[in-house]
Enzyme design. Structure first.
Site, PDB file in Angstrom:
ATOM      1  N   SER A  30     -25.115  31.334  12.615  1.00  8.12           N
ATOM      2  CA  SER A  30     -24.684  32.526  12.465  1.00  8.12           C
ATOM      3  C   SER A  30     -25.545  33.963  12.839  1.00  8.12           C
ATOM      4  CB  SER A  30     -23.543  32.692  11.029  1.00  8.12           C
ATOM      5  OG  SER A  30     -22.966  32.070  11.083  1.00  8.12           O
ATOM      6  N   HIS A  61     -20.514  34.806  16.784  1.00  9.90           N
ATOM      7  CA  HIS A  61     -21.227  33.785  16.871  1.00  9.90           C
ATOM      8  C   HIS A  61     -20.249  33.082  18.603  1.00  9.90           C
ATOM      9  CE1 HIS A  61     -21.659  30.665  14.362  1.00  9.90           C
ATOM     10  NE2 HIS A  61     -20.054  31.527  13.712  1.00  9.90           N
ATOM     11  N   HIS A  83     -17.723  24.553  15.671  1.00  6.26           N
ATOM     12  CA  HIS A  83     -17.841  23.613  14.636  1.00  6.26           C
ATOM     13  C   HIS A  83     -16.173  22.400  14.917  1.00  6.26           C
ATOM     14  CE1 HIS A  83     -20.000  27.513  14.217  1.00  6.26           C
ATOM     15  NE2 HIS A  83     -20.430  27.068  13.006  1.00  6.26           N
ATOM     16  N   TYR A  85     -14.072  22.204  12.272  1.00  5.79           N
ATOM     17  CA  TYR A  85     -13.016  22.749  11.081  1.00  5.79           C
ATOM     18  C   TYR A  85     -12.504  24.018  12.114  1.00  5.79           C
ATOM     19  CZ  TYR A  85     -16.956  26.955  10.994  1.00  5.79           C
ATOM     20  OH  TYR A  85     -17.122  28.240  11.636  1.00  5.79           O
ATOM     21  N   GLU A  86     -13.344  24.530  13.579  1.00  3.77           N
ATOM     22  CA  GLU A  86     -12.468  25.401  14.681  1.00  3.77           C
ATOM     23  C   GLU A  86     -10.905  23.940  15.413  1.00  3.77           C
ATOM     24  OE1 GLU A  86     -14.532  27.576  16.802  1.00  3.77           O
ATOM     25  OE2 GLU A  86     -16.355  27.106  16.000  1.00  3.77           O
ATOM     26  N   ALA A 113     -26.662  29.176   9.107  1.00  3.04           N
ATOM     27  CA  ALA A 113     -26.614  29.780   7.450  1.00  3.04           C
ATOM     28  C   ALA A 113     -25.775  28.500   6.552  1.00  3.04           C
ATOM     29  CB  ALA A 113     -25.503  30.278   7.706  1.00  3.04           C
ATOM     30  N   MET A 211     -21.603  23.896   6.810  1.00  5.26           N
ATOM     31  CA  MET A 211     -20.491  23.329   8.006  1.00  5.26           C
ATOM     32  C   MET A 211     -21.281  22.661   9.684  1.00  5.26           C
ATOM     33  SD  MET A 211     -17.849  26.361   6.826  1.00  5.26           S
ATOM     34  CE  MET A 211     -17.587  26.709   4.929  1.00  5.26           C
ATOM     35  N   SER A 212     -22.480  22.949   9.883  1.00  7.62           N
ATOM     36  CA  SER A 212     -22.545  22.073  10.971  1.00  7.62           C
ATOM     37  C   SER A 212     -24.314  21.849  11.406  1.00  7.62           C
ATOM     38  CB  SER A 212     -23.058  23.944  11.735  1.00  7.62           C
ATOM     39  OG  SER A 212     -24.369  24.666  11.515  1.00  7.62           O
ATOM     40  N   ASN A 235     -25.537  32.713   0.585  1.00  3.58           N
ATOM     41  CA  ASN A 235     -25.938  32.343  -0.204  1.00  3.58           C
ATOM     42  C   ASN A 235     -25.893  31.439  -1.595  1.00  3.58           C
ATOM     43  OD1 ASN A 235     -23.014  31.514   1.591  1.00  3.58           O
ATOM     44  ND2 ASN A 235     -23.438  30.698  -0.179  1.00  3.58           N
ATOM     45  N   HIS A 247     -16.840  35.416   4.060  1.00  5.47           N
ATOM     46  CA  HIS A 247     -17.806  35.831   4.435  1.00  5.47           C
ATOM     47  C   HIS A 247     -18.354  36.618   5.454  1.00  5.47           C
ATOM     48  CE1 HIS A 247     -18.679  34.173   9.065  1.00  5.47           C
ATOM     49  NE2 HIS A 247     -18.208  34.895   9.227  1.00  5.47           N
TER      50      HIS A 247
HETATM   51  N1  HPA Z   1     -21.136  26.947   2.608  1.00  7.03           N
HETATM   52  C1  HPA Z   1     -20.358  26.035   3.589  1.00  7.03           C
HETATM   53  N2  HPA Z   1     -20.954  26.526   4.678  1.00  7.03           N
HETATM   54  C2  HPA Z   1     -22.395  28.110   4.025  1.00  7.03           C
HETATM   55  C3  HPA Z   1     -22.110  28.545   2.982  1.00  7.03           C
HETATM   56  C4  HPA Z   1     -21.123  27.195   1.882  1.00  7.03           C
HETATM   57  O1  HPA Z   1     -21.840  28.298   0.540  1.00  7.03           O
HETATM   58  N3  HPA Z   1     -22.611  29.373   3.126  1.00  7.03           N
HETATM   59  C5  HPA Z   1     -23.055  29.928   4.346  1.00  7.03           C
HETATM   60  N4  HPA Z   1     -22.395  28.275   5.175  1.00  7.03           N
END
Ligand code: HPA
Length: 275
Positions: A30, A61, A83, A85-86, A113, A211-212, A235, A247
């Site tokens: 990202s 992306h 991903h 999740y898509e 990220a 998530m990747s 974060n 996001h």
């Molecule tokens: N959790 C999962 N995936 C992420 C996060 C998170 O806090 N931040 C960026 N991608």
């Protein structure tokens, strides 16, 4: 996706880039996808023009493969990823990385990220992935195994080998970009974790949640490549962060860290490409 489909994609990449082989693959997470166009000798192909490549839909992306020449080494940059999740099958999620390894890449650098949950991590930190936890209960190798790609039961005791971790750490020190180190846990998303899920991951040894990356790392290792992973902590993870996750905050932190990440990659890529 079959061995033949991956071979067709690799042949299409060789034809379109004019480069028969690549030595290093880099997956940009990202906020980093613009990086590729700045590289010397960059030749860009939209994912849609490569047979079998899944085309990302999520904002931030882009989807293109950029071939560059770094100090004489051909490097394949994958700007954009898809991903699970898509709704993509994991065979699609790992297709680009498999194409890169079939194209000759013996090292794959995966960037992402992630949320930070390890002690001492802060938003903006860059973290070398020492190992991963697959907490998604999915695996890209499920299904019939094609022995031409790799073994049925591949060893995962050294996905992120120590010599490459040391190399990356040294490059970071040299260019003044400090790198922390930690374990990345893959959770499926797309909802961010609950505080209890983050606490679970933390107690299991995770410093990062995301998530990747893990499916790509497994597929690359399956084919015998070495993996380097770098997470940008965008974060603090849920329950550790005092505020709700968004996001927009994730992309803003990625944007703010871009220069540091770029400085690191500029120095790291030529070194990794020689390995
Ligand atoms: N959790 C999962 N995936 C992420 C996060 C998170 O806090 N931040 C960026 N991608």
């Amino acid at each position: 996706m079959t061995y033949e489909a991956i071979g067709m994609a690799a042949a299409a990449v060789a034809k379109a880039t004019g480069r028969d082989r690549h030595t290093l693959a880099v997956v940009l997470g990202s906020g980093l996808s613009d990086y590729a166009s700045t590289l010397p000798g960059a030749r860009s192909i939209p994912y849609g023009d490569i047979p079998g490549f899944p085309v990302p839909k999520i904002e931030g992306h882009a989807g293109s493969l950029v071939s560059a020449d770094l100090e004489g080494s051909p490097v394949m940059v994958l700007a954009g990823r898809v991903h699970a999740y898509e709704g993509w099958e994991l065979t699609d999620v790992v297709f680009a990385v498999r194409t890169a390894v079939m194209s000759g890449c013996s090292v794959v650098l995966l960037t992402n990220a992630a949320g930070g949950c390890g002690d001492g991590l802060a938003a903006g930190d860059l973290v070398l992935i020492r190992d991963h936890l697959n907490l998604a209960a999915r695996n890209p190798l499920i299904g019939p195994n094609d022995d031409r790609l790799g073994p049925r039961f591949p060893d995962m005791s050294s996905v992120y080998p120590g010599d490459l971790l040391a190399l990356a750490r040294g490059v970071g020190e040299r260019v003044g970009v400090p790198l922390k180190e930690g374990v990345y846990a893959w959770l499926l998303g797309p909802s961010y974790e609950t505080p209890s899920e983050v606490e679970m991951a933390r107690r299991l040894g995770a410093d990062l949640v995301g998530m990747s990356t893990v499916p790509e790392a497994i597929a690359a290792r399956h084919m015998g490549a070495k993996v380097v992973g770098i997470s940008l902590v965008t974060n603090l993870a849920a329950g550790i962060s005092p505020t709700p996750l968004s996001h927009a905050d994730v992309t803003a932190t990625a944007e703010a860290a871009r220069q540091r990440f770029t400085t690191l990659l500029d120095a790291l890529l030529p070194e990794l490409a020689k390995r």
